[in-house]
Design a protein around this motif. Sequence first.
Motif, PDB file in Angstrom:
ATOM      1  N   PRO A  36       0.803  -1.231   0.000  1.00  0.00           N
ATOM      2  CA  PRO A  36       0.000   0.000   0.000  1.00  0.00           C
ATOM      3  C   PRO A  36       0.839   1.286   0.000  1.00  0.00           C
ATOM      4  N   ALA A  37       1.987   1.252   0.656  1.00  0.00           N
ATOM      5  CA  ALA A  37       2.830   2.456   0.727  1.00  0.00           C
ATOM      6  C   ALA A  37       3.478   2.777  -0.617  1.00  0.00           C
ATOM      7  N   GLY A  38       3.710   1.766  -1.455  1.00  0.00           N
ATOM      8  CA  GLY A  38       4.358   1.998  -2.734  1.00  0.00           C
ATOM      9  C   GLY A  38       5.004   0.738  -3.266  1.00  0.00           C
ATOM     10  N   GLU A  39       5.767   0.915  -4.330  1.00  0.00           N
ATOM     11  CA  GLU A  39       6.423  -0.207  -4.990  1.00  0.00           C
ATOM     12  C   GLU A  39       7.931  -0.048  -4.929  1.00  0.00           C
ATOM     13  N   ILE A  40       8.610  -1.187  -4.781  1.00  0.00           N
ATOM     14  CA  ILE A  40      10.068  -1.220  -4.860  1.00  0.00           C
ATOM     15  C   ILE A  40      10.405  -2.015  -6.109  1.00  0.00           C
ATOM     16  N   ASP A  41      11.210  -1.422  -6.993  1.00  0.00           N
ATOM     17  CA  ASP A  41      11.485  -2.048  -8.280  1.00  0.00           C
ATOM     18  C   ASP A  41      12.193  -3.389  -8.134  1.00  0.00           C
ATOM     19  N   LEU A  42      13.266  -3.419  -7.354  1.00  0.00           N
ATOM     20  CA  LEU A  42      14.032  -4.646  -7.152  1.00  0.00           C
ATOM     21  C   LEU A  42      14.459  -4.755  -5.695  1.00  0.00           C
ATOM     22  N   ILE A  43      14.439  -5.971  -5.198  1.00  0.00           N
ATOM     23  CA  ILE A  43      15.009  -6.255  -3.878  1.00  0.00           C
ATOM     24  C   ILE A  43      15.966  -7.412  -4.086  1.00  0.00           C
ATOM     25  N   VAL A  44      17.214  -7.206  -3.680  1.00  0.00           N
ATOM     26  CA  VAL A  44      18.222  -8.251  -3.822  1.00  0.00           C
ATOM     27  C   VAL A  44      18.873  -8.516  -2.467  1.00  0.00           C
ATOM     28  N   ARG A  45      19.470  -9.684  -2.390  1.00  0.00           N
ATOM     29  CA  ARG A  45      20.211 -10.038  -1.185  1.00  0.00           C
ATOM     30  C   ARG A  45      21.672 -10.164  -1.564  1.00  0.00           C
ATOM     31  N   GLU A  46      22.508  -9.466  -0.797  1.00  0.00           N
ATOM     32  CA  GLU A  46      23.962  -9.568  -0.932  1.00  0.00           C
ATOM     33  C   GLU A  46      24.476 -10.074   0.400  1.00  0.00           C
ATOM     34  N   GLY A  47      24.719 -11.363   0.484  1.00  0.00           N
ATOM     35  CA  GLY A  47      25.080 -11.960   1.767  1.00  0.00           C
ATOM     36  C   GLY A  47      23.914 -11.813   2.727  1.00  0.00           C
ATOM     37  N   SER A  49      22.816  -8.899   3.721  1.00  0.00           N
ATOM     38  CA  SER A  49      22.219  -7.580   3.501  1.00  0.00           C
ATOM     39  C   SER A  49      21.094  -7.635   2.471  1.00  0.00           C
ATOM     40  N   VAL A  50      20.100  -6.790   2.691  1.00  0.00           N
ATOM     41  CA  VAL A  50      19.011  -6.619   1.730  1.00  0.00           C
ATOM     42  C   VAL A  50      19.222  -5.265   1.058  1.00  0.00           C
ATOM     43  N   VAL A  51      19.129  -5.250  -0.271  1.00  0.00           N
ATOM     44  CA  VAL A  51      19.314  -4.023  -1.028  1.00  0.00           C
ATOM     45  C   VAL A  51      18.002  -3.703  -1.754  1.00  0.00           C
ATOM     46  N   PHE A  52      17.479  -2.516  -1.492  1.00  0.00           N
ATOM     47  CA  PHE A  52      16.272  -2.027  -2.147  1.00  0.00           C
ATOM     48  C   PHE A  52      16.730  -1.113  -3.286  1.00  0.00           C
ATOM     49  N   ILE A  53      16.252  -1.384  -4.500  1.00  0.00           N
ATOM     50  CA  ILE A  53      16.767  -0.679  -5.672  1.00  0.00           C
ATOM     51  C   ILE A  53      15.632   0.020  -6.419  1.00  0.00           C
ATOM     52  N   GLU A  54      15.807   1.307  -6.619  1.00  0.00           N
ATOM     53  CA  GLU A  54      14.897   2.089  -7.451  1.00  0.00           C
ATOM     54  C   GLU A  54      15.568   2.248  -8.808  1.00  0.00           C
ATOM     55  N   VAL A  55      14.883   1.849  -9.865  1.00  0.00           N
ATOM     56  CA  VAL A  55      15.411   1.936 -11.221  1.00  0.00           C
ATOM     57  C   VAL A  55      14.743   3.113 -11.919  1.00  0.00           C
ATOM     58  N   ALA A  80       9.956  -0.470   2.252  1.00  0.00           N
ATOM     59  CA  ALA A  80      11.091  -1.261   2.721  1.00  0.00           C
ATOM     60  C   ALA A  80      10.907  -1.657   4.188  1.00  0.00           C
ATOM     61  N   SER A  81      10.397  -0.744   4.988  1.00  0.00           N
ATOM     62  CA  SER A  81      10.132  -1.057   6.392  1.00  0.00           C
ATOM     63  C   SER A  81       9.128  -2.206   6.497  1.00  0.00           C
ATOM     64  N   ASP A  82       8.113  -2.165   5.649  1.00  0.00           N
ATOM     65  CA  ASP A  82       7.128  -3.247   5.601  1.00  0.00           C
ATOM     66  C   ASP A  82       7.802  -4.556   5.214  1.00  0.00           C
ATOM     67  N   TYR A  83       8.681  -4.509   4.214  1.00  0.00           N
ATOM     68  CA  TYR A  83       9.384  -5.711   3.782  1.00  0.00           C
ATOM     69  C   TYR A  83      10.250  -6.271   4.913  1.00  0.00           C
ATOM     70  N   LEU A  84      10.984  -5.385   5.575  1.00  0.00           N
ATOM     71  CA  LEU A  84      11.892  -5.831   6.637  1.00  0.00           C
ATOM     72  C   LEU A  84      11.152  -6.463   7.811  1.00  0.00           C
ATOM     73  N   THR A  93      17.683  -5.652  10.290  1.00  0.00           N
ATOM     74  CA  THR A  93      18.336  -6.264   9.133  1.00  0.00           C
ATOM     75  C   THR A  93      19.232  -5.229   8.448  1.00  0.00           C
ATOM     76  N   ASP A  94      20.447  -5.647   8.125  1.00  0.00           N
ATOM     77  CA  ASP A  94      21.355  -4.760   7.393  1.00  0.00           C
ATOM     78  C   ASP A  94      20.765  -4.524   6.007  1.00  0.00           C
ATOM     79  N   CYS A  95      20.619  -3.253   5.635  1.00  0.00           N
ATOM     80  CA  CYS A  95      20.044  -2.942   4.325  1.00  0.00           C
ATOM     81  C   CYS A  95      20.601  -1.621   3.810  1.00  0.00           C
ATOM     82  N   ARG A  96      20.339  -1.398   2.515  1.00  0.00           N
ATOM     83  CA  ARG A  96      20.683  -0.115   1.913  1.00  0.00           C
ATOM     84  C   ARG A  96      19.725   0.149   0.762  1.00  0.00           C
ATOM     85  N   PHE A  97      19.745   1.392   0.303  1.00  0.00           N
ATOM     86  CA  PHE A  97      18.897   1.829  -0.795  1.00  0.00           C
ATOM     87  C   PHE A  97      19.790   2.298  -1.939  1.00  0.00           C
TER      88      PHE A  97
END
Length: 117
Positions: A36-47, A49-55, A80-84, A93-97
């Motif tokens: 409901p808050a919005g869309e995240i284009d890509l979510i990837v895991r690096e080890g 860490s979770v990376v939220f990516i806006e394209v 992202a907060s909802d995802y986490l 959770t370790d993450c970045r945008f």
Amino acid sequence: MTGLVSHRSGICAEDAVARLYTRTGATVIETRWRRPAGEIDLIVREGASVVFIEVKKAATHAAAAARISARQIGRIQASASDYLSGEPDGQNTDCRFDVALVDARGCIEILPNAFCA
């Protein structure tokens, strides 16, 4: 550009960015993740860490970057907060945008930790 052409162009850009992250060892875990808050284009895991990516795709990287608004950043962070909340460590959770800029030639520029300013 018509809406359909623009939409398809955006999906192609997201797919190219996903392939780039995969080549660097990341695992794509979600594409076009919507809440409901919005869309995240890509979510990837690096080890761990979770990376939220806006394209963003535009004629130039500068034009693509200019399309990111403060309101959009807020929606991405809320999503992202909802995802986490579903991660084992939750909000700890370790993450970045990251922002991935794609120009008309298909060249990709990654801005890691783009929302940390």
